[in-house]
Design a protein around this motif. Structure first.
Motif, mmCIF file in Angstrom:
data_model
loop_
_atom_site.group_PDB
_atom_site.id
_atom_site.type_symbol
_atom_site.label_atom_id
_atom_site.label_comp_id
_atom_site.label_asym_id
_atom_site.label_seq_id
_atom_site.Cartn_x
_atom_site.Cartn_y
_atom_site.Cartn_z
ATOM 1 N N ILE A 170 0.752 -1.243 -0.002
ATOM 2 C CA ILE A 170 -0.127 -0.208 -0.159
ATOM 3 C C ILE A 170 0.816 1.425 -0.108
ATOM 4 N N THR A 171 2.084 0.982 0.447
ATOM 5 C CA THR A 171 3.047 2.441 0.511
ATOM 6 C C THR A 171 3.791 2.474 -0.801
ATOM 7 N N TYR A 172 3.503 1.494 -1.772
ATOM 8 C CA TYR A 172 4.567 1.540 -3.109
ATOM 9 C C TYR A 172 3.799 2.770 -3.985
ATOM 10 N N PRO A 173 4.879 3.409 -4.519
ATOM 11 C CA PRO A 173 4.552 4.733 -5.697
ATOM 12 C C PRO A 173 3.596 4.177 -6.576
ATOM 13 N N GLN A 174 3.597 2.803 -7.144
ATOM 14 C CA GLN A 174 2.542 2.455 -8.201
ATOM 15 C C GLN A 174 1.369 2.288 -7.687
ATOM 16 N N ILE A 175 1.067 1.810 -6.736
ATOM 17 C CA ILE A 175 -0.181 1.747 -5.870
ATOM 18 C C ILE A 175 -0.756 2.946 -5.527
ATOM 19 N N THR A 176 0.149 3.861 -5.174
ATOM 20 C CA THR A 176 -0.532 5.408 -4.613
ATOM 21 C C THR A 176 -0.928 6.089 -5.740
ATOM 22 N N GLU A 177 -0.069 5.942 -6.692
ATOM 23 C CA GLU A 177 -0.236 6.686 -8.118
ATOM 24 C C GLU A 177 -1.568 6.321 -8.631
ATOM 25 N N ALA A 178 -1.894 4.838 -8.737
ATOM 26 C CA ALA A 178 -2.927 4.468 -9.329
ATOM 27 C C ALA A 178 -4.219 4.765 -8.477
ATOM 28 N N ALA A 179 -4.137 4.586 -7.247
ATOM 29 C CA ALA A 179 -5.318 4.884 -6.287
ATOM 30 C C ALA A 179 -5.670 6.353 -6.473
ATOM 31 N N ASP A 180 -4.699 7.178 -6.737
ATOM 32 C CA ASP A 180 -5.150 8.537 -6.858
ATOM 33 C C ASP A 180 -5.743 8.612 -8.410
ATOM 34 N N LEU A 181 -5.501 8.136 -9.260
ATOM 35 C CA LEU A 181 -6.033 8.186 -10.502
ATOM 36 C C LEU A 181 -7.527 7.824 -10.076
ATOM 37 N N LEU A 182 -7.920 6.496 -9.423
ATOM 38 C CA LEU A 182 -9.107 6.018 -9.052
ATOM 39 C C LEU A 182 -9.967 7.315 -8.377
ATOM 40 N N ARG A 183 -9.361 7.917 -7.490
ATOM 41 C CA ARG A 183 -10.004 9.034 -6.839
ATOM 42 C C ARG A 183 -10.390 10.238 -7.656
ATOM 43 N N ARG A 184 -9.673 10.199 -8.801
ATOM 44 C CA ARG A 184 -9.896 11.388 -9.472
ATOM 45 C C ARG A 184 -10.934 10.781 -10.679
ATOM 46 N N ASN A 185 -11.434 9.602 -10.477
ATOM 47 C CA ASN A 185 -12.528 8.959 -11.341
ATOM 48 C C ASN A 185 -11.844 8.752 -12.693
ATOM 49 N N GLU A 186 -10.656 8.310 -12.786
ATOM 50 C CA GLU A 186 -10.253 7.822 -14.011
ATOM 51 C C GLU A 186 -10.068 6.330 -13.728
ATOM 52 N N ALA B 131 -4.477 -4.141 -1.836
ATOM 53 C CA ALA B 131 -3.804 -2.791 -1.572
ATOM 54 C C ALA B 131 -4.278 -1.643 -2.195
ATOM 55 N N LEU B 132 -4.695 -1.764 -3.432
ATOM 56 C CA LEU B 132 -5.367 -0.537 -4.480
ATOM 57 C C LEU B 132 -6.527 -0.189 -3.900
ATOM 58 N N ILE B 133 -7.479 -1.164 -3.581
ATOM 59 C CA ILE B 133 -8.924 -0.782 -3.081
ATOM 60 C C ILE B 133 -8.730 0.117 -1.892
ATOM 61 N N GLU B 134 -7.913 -0.727 -0.963
ATOM 62 C CA GLU B 134 -7.653 0.124 0.412
ATOM 63 C C GLU B 134 -7.121 1.433 0.150
ATOM 64 N N ALA B 135 -6.016 1.617 -0.447
ATOM 65 C CA ALA B 135 -5.569 2.956 -0.798
ATOM 66 C C ALA B 135 -6.370 4.110 -1.374
ATOM 67 N N THR C 257 -8.440 -13.924 -10.252
ATOM 68 C CA THR C 257 -9.398 -14.654 -11.186
ATOM 69 C C THR C 257 -8.830 -14.160 -12.601
ATOM 70 N N VAL C 258 -9.125 -12.954 -12.916
ATOM 71 C CA VAL C 258 -8.701 -12.337 -14.302
ATOM 72 C C VAL C 258 -8.411 -10.805 -13.784
ATOM 73 N N TYR C 259 -7.943 -10.234 -14.581
ATOM 74 C CA TYR C 259 -7.590 -8.846 -14.599
ATOM 75 C C TYR C 259 -9.047 -8.013 -14.717
ATOM 76 N N GLY C 260 -8.957 -6.888 -13.518
ATOM 77 C CA GLY C 260 -10.397 -6.249 -14.011
ATOM 78 C C GLY C 260 -10.167 -4.868 -14.338
ATOM 79 N N LEU C 261 -11.057 -4.240 -14.500
ATOM 80 C CA LEU C 261 -11.099 -2.632 -15.163
ATOM 81 C C LEU C 261 -11.713 -1.830 -13.889
ATOM 82 N N GLY C 262 -10.572 -1.241 -13.163
ATOM 83 C CA GLY C 262 -11.489 -0.645 -11.806
ATOM 84 C C GLY C 262 -11.657 0.722 -11.985
ATOM 85 N N GLY C 263 -12.921 1.361 -11.328
ATOM 86 C CA GLY C 263 -13.329 2.525 -11.324
ATOM 87 C C GLY C 263 -14.061 2.958 -10.183
#
Ligand code: TXA
Ligand code: MG
Length: 348
Positions: free
Chosen positions: A16-32, A136-140, A40-46
């Protein structure tokens, strides 16, 4: 749009502290929207609360608007925000199989989630994925994350970041590459809004496992009767199809070989989808094994990659072996039948 690729090692501590995760989580919070690995399979998160984010998911995939999304959570407490109440059997299933490849359909609280995410239904599908990067991404992000499989609608679901890239490059903000997924077929979808829960889509958790946990469980009759309308809207669509027509054959290697020979005599380039046990016994233009018949989990894991692989070899027609419909074999046969779209050729 430029699609950012991040590699993440799913085995490190404190993801959860890794920059890849925090950067991706920031994008999710900006509705990207960002693609993420699950077990199971890769998901497309939003962001599941945002119409803006959810409409980006639908348009990136070319997904029909009447097909609702599964909401992914990292903690059971998140359910309190958007689920009305949790029936006892659903509770048992969560305790037993979460995190894991099981989606539960429950009554939703109105006014919390994007109406687009639930396609206007009064229910919603939820699951807690068993993957450290997803959790980690969902939590972040601090959000409930809507995530369909990260493929273009109709294509086989992605089990590697490369599959996602080949479908969605330029259409999404980022892809988190956490390596190949493990289970290989999507979660089992179980409707818990009725007294006896109903399997709407077979998947990574088997009917036998569900029965063992809660006793009687039914299966949506539409799964075995094409004249009935399925209760999971997504189950009515043709899916997973390779470019060449796929015909499943219930027959011996010799019988399948005779079909291959007939098509080759017509000048066709023929592929066969088989298993390690039989791989050396076929003479076709392209022979691809999807795992071991005596260990069906290996077939589930490699199934979508195998279906995609046939597209690279540009065959004209594919014949495929069938599998026993028990355990994870039920999900494998469900996906293969959808990929085929034709009745099984019975030779036995
Ligand atoms: O393993 C999985 O479930 C993957 C990963 C990414 O989590 N996700 C996935 O999502 O397979 P998707 O969107 O490809 O499939 C969701 C299925 C569809 O068949 C949809 O119709 C059904 O779940 N579904 C979602 N919400 C529903 C609801 N409220 N009632 C009935 N079916 C629902
Ligand atoms: Mg899908």
């Amino acid at each position: 749009m430029q699609t950012k690729m991040w590699k993440v090692d799913k085995n490190v501590d404190n993801l959860i502290t890794y920059p890849q995760i925090t950067e991706a989580a920031d994008l999710l919070r900006r509705n990207e929207v960002v693609a993420l690995p699950t077990e199971t399979v890769y998901g497309l998160g939003g962001n599941a609360q945002s119409d803006e984010a959810v409409s980006k998911i639908f348009s990136a995939k070319g997904r029909p608007a009447d097909n609702p999304l599964i909401i992914h959570i990292a903690h059971e407490q998140q359910l309190e925000d958007f689920i009305k109440d949790i029936p006892a059997k659903a509770k048992t299933l969560m305790e037993r199989f979460w995190p894991g490849p099981l989606t539960l359909i429950l009554e939703k609280k109105e006014g919390v989630l994007s109406e687009l995410a639930t396609a206007g239904l009064s229910t919603v599908g939820v699951r807690m994925p068993d993957h450290p990067v997803a959790l980690a991404l969902i939590e972040a992000s601090g959000l409930p994350i809507a995530a369909p499989s990260a493929n273009m609608s109709g294509r086989p679901s992605p089990t590697t970041a490369e599959h996602v890239r080949s479908d969605l490059d330029g259409r999404v903000s980022g892809i988190l590459d956490g390596g190949p997924t493990g289970v290989g077929v999507e979660s089992t979808v179980v409707d818990c809004t009725e007294e006896f829960p109903v399997i709407l889509r077979p998947g990574g958790i088997t009917e036998e496992q569900l029965q063992e946990a809660i006793g009687q469980i039914r299966t949506d009759p539409a799964l075995s009767d094409p004249r009935k309308a399925p209760k999971a809207p997504g189950m009515k669509y043709r899916h997973y199809a390779p470019n060449a027509p796929l015909f499943l054959v219930d027959g011996s290697v010799e019988q399948i070989q005779s079909l291959i020979g007939e098509k080759q005599a017509e000048g066709k380039k023929v592929g066969v989808l088989t298993t390690e046990e039989n791989e050396a016994r076929y003479q076709a233009d392209v022979v691809i094994s999807c795992g071991r018949r005596d260990a069906l989990a290996t077939v589930a894991e490699a199934l979508y990659d195998t279906l995609r692989a046939f597209n690279e070899s540009s065959v004209d027609i594919i014949f495929g072996e069938v599998f026993p419909e028990s355990g994870v074999g039920t999900a494998i046969m469900n996906r293969l039948s959808k990929a085929s779209g034709s009745p099984i050729i019975m030779m036995k």
